[in-house]
Design a protein around this motif. Sequence first.
Motif: not given
Length: 302
Positions: A192-216
């Motif tokens: 989703l970050t790759y799809l919606l964010a600017s192509p030159t924006q650099e992102t990093l971190g385990a937050s996507g997986a962490i939020f998945g654990l929140f939901g589960a």
Amino acid sequence: MDQAPGSPQGPEEQRPPDAQSLPVCYRHPDRETGVRCTRCERPICPECMVSASVGFQCPECVRGGSGTGHAPTAAQPRTIAGGTVVADPRLLTKILIGINVAVFIAVQVRPSLLDHLVLLGGWPPAPYKATTGVAAGEWYRMVTSMFAHQAVWHIGFNMLSLWWLGGPLEAALGRVRYLALYFVSGLAGSALTYLLASPTQETLGASGAIFGLFGATAVLMRRLNYDMRPILALLVINLIFTFGWGNIAWQAHIGGLVAGVITGYAMVHAPRERRALIQYGTCAVVLVVVVVLTLIRTAQLS
């Protein structure tokens, strides 16, 4: 001081003679339960219940360490999601934390390494052809970015969340299902970050997986009829930070959260006779969506 059964009680502990109280879980004294282990007959709460061929067993009896003299049964006990019960239910959580910390240390020693790990759509930006980033064929960034951190506060917050959420989930789902949930959520956040964010924006971190654990975790607590207010309050606070704090890739958080809820629901609600098919089938469907979104974005940037 512990009070022996049948000893006098203080005024605050007196109950009417006709009051009927349930026994409390021997591992969680604050939880009443009407279920007992079929081997040692100790009361156990839903979190401690391990499905057996007949009824439920406690974790100690499953591991053969209850000291009751009972021999292990032939049937392999399973978690609520059908996973195998193991002696160390937090092993994968510890390994995931170890990998994140190891990558963080490596980045501190060699900062240029971070350039090859972060999620980057494509550089240079369109209309020029990307020579670096996912659009240039560096698909591995969608995975490596899940383990990359630069700031101490960032990795500290994420690893505390991983330990707090990951341990109980790993115990409830089993190692394989837990690992599938973690990576599916992380990849959904990257997509989703790759799809919606600017192509030159650099992102990093385990937050996507962490939020998945929140939901589960929310899905699991609902399944076990636990009080959901603490996890929902914590989730709301994190969402407020997500949209109210600058320099945060909200796309990764939302993508991971949605994938975690969907995958977590399949994990704990799948009927036993088709459990594995539904659980891993759902993971496969989410991964297909991840691939489709990635291909669409790549086509836009090519």
